[in-house]
Design an enzyme around this catalytic site. Structure first.
Site, mmCIF file in Angstrom:
data_model
loop_
_atom_site.group_PDB
_atom_site.id
_atom_site.type_symbol
_atom_site.label_atom_id
_atom_site.label_comp_id
_atom_site.label_asym_id
_atom_site.label_seq_id
_atom_site.Cartn_x
_atom_site.Cartn_y
_atom_site.Cartn_z
ATOM 1 N N GLU A 35 -22.471 15.505 -20.292
ATOM 2 C CA GLU A 35 -22.096 14.089 -20.327
ATOM 3 C C GLU A 35 -23.311 13.202 -20.583
ATOM 4 O OE1 GLU A 35 -19.353 16.217 -17.379
ATOM 5 O OE2 GLU A 35 -21.492 16.214 -17.845
ATOM 6 N N CYS A 60 -24.001 11.936 -13.718
ATOM 7 C CA CYS A 60 -23.376 11.633 -15.004
ATOM 8 C C CYS A 60 -22.496 10.394 -14.913
ATOM 9 C CB CYS A 60 -22.575 12.831 -15.494
ATOM 10 S SG CYS A 60 -23.629 14.243 -15.910
#
Length: 159
Positions: free
Chosen positions: A60, A90
Site C-alpha cells: 500500500e 499504511c
C-alpha cells in the site's frame, strides 16, 4: 463510483490486486499487492510488497508513493485496492495522501490466522477503519471481500 461507464468495478479491481499478490510471491516478495485507481477509472499505480528491502515497503505504501509521484492532484478522488487490509502505518500513509476510499480483500484478523507468529509479519491488530476514524477527513472503507481468494497467495508461505 467511476465517471466512465466502461470503468471496472470494485470486484474486478480487487481481483487484480489479488492476482498481483500472487505475482509478488512468485517474484520472491511477501504475498501482498495494491493498486490506486483515480475517479475516472485510470490506474495511477500498482505495487508489490517490498518490506524485505525497506521495513516501510508495504504494498500500500509503495502504491501510494508511486501514485503521489505520478499524479498527486488525482489522489483526492482515488481508491486504493489492496489484497489485504492496510496496517496502521499504511492507513496513515493513505490518509495523508488524500485517497478517499479503500477496498481490501483479506482482513487483518484473517491474515493473522495465516501468518501466525512469523517474525516477518508481526501483526499490529488495529483495523484501518479505526485509524481513519481518528482523522478529520473521511476515508470510506469497503472490506473484507474475497477473503478466500486472497488467502490463496498466502498458502504455505508463512510456514
Amino acid at each position: 463510483m467511476f465517471d466512465r461507464p466502461d470503468a471496472p468495478d470494485d470486484e474486478t479491481l480487487l481481483r487484480r490486486a489479488i492476482a498481483l499478490s500472487v505475482r509478488s510471491r512468485n517474484e520472491g516478495n511477501h504475498p501482498f499487492a495494491a493498486l490506486v485507481i483515480d475517479a475516472d477509472g485510470t490506474q495511477l499505480a500498482e505495487a508489490f510488497n517490498a518490506s524485505r528491502a525497506d521495513c516501510t515497503g508495504h504494498a500500500e505504501m509503495e502504491a501510494v508513493r508511486a501514485a503521489w509521484v505520478a499524479r498527486p492532484a488525482r489522489l483526492a478522488g482515488a481508491t486504493l485496492y489492496s489484497s489485504a487490509e492496510p496496517c496502521a502505518m499504511c492507513a496513515g500513509g493513505i490518509y495523508w495522501s488524500g485517497i478517499r476510499r479503500v477496498v481490501y480483500a483479506l482482513s487483518e484478523t484473517r491474515l493473522l490466522t495465516l501468518t501466525g507468529s512469523h517474525p516477518e509479519n508481526p501483526t499490529l491488530s488495529l483495523p484501518c477503519r479505526e485509524v481513519f476514524a481518528r482523522g478529520q477527513r473521511a476515508v470510506e472503507v469497503v472490506g473484507p471481500l474475497l477473503e478466500e481468494d486472497a488467502a490463496v497467495a498466502h498458502a504455505g508461505f508463512w510456514t
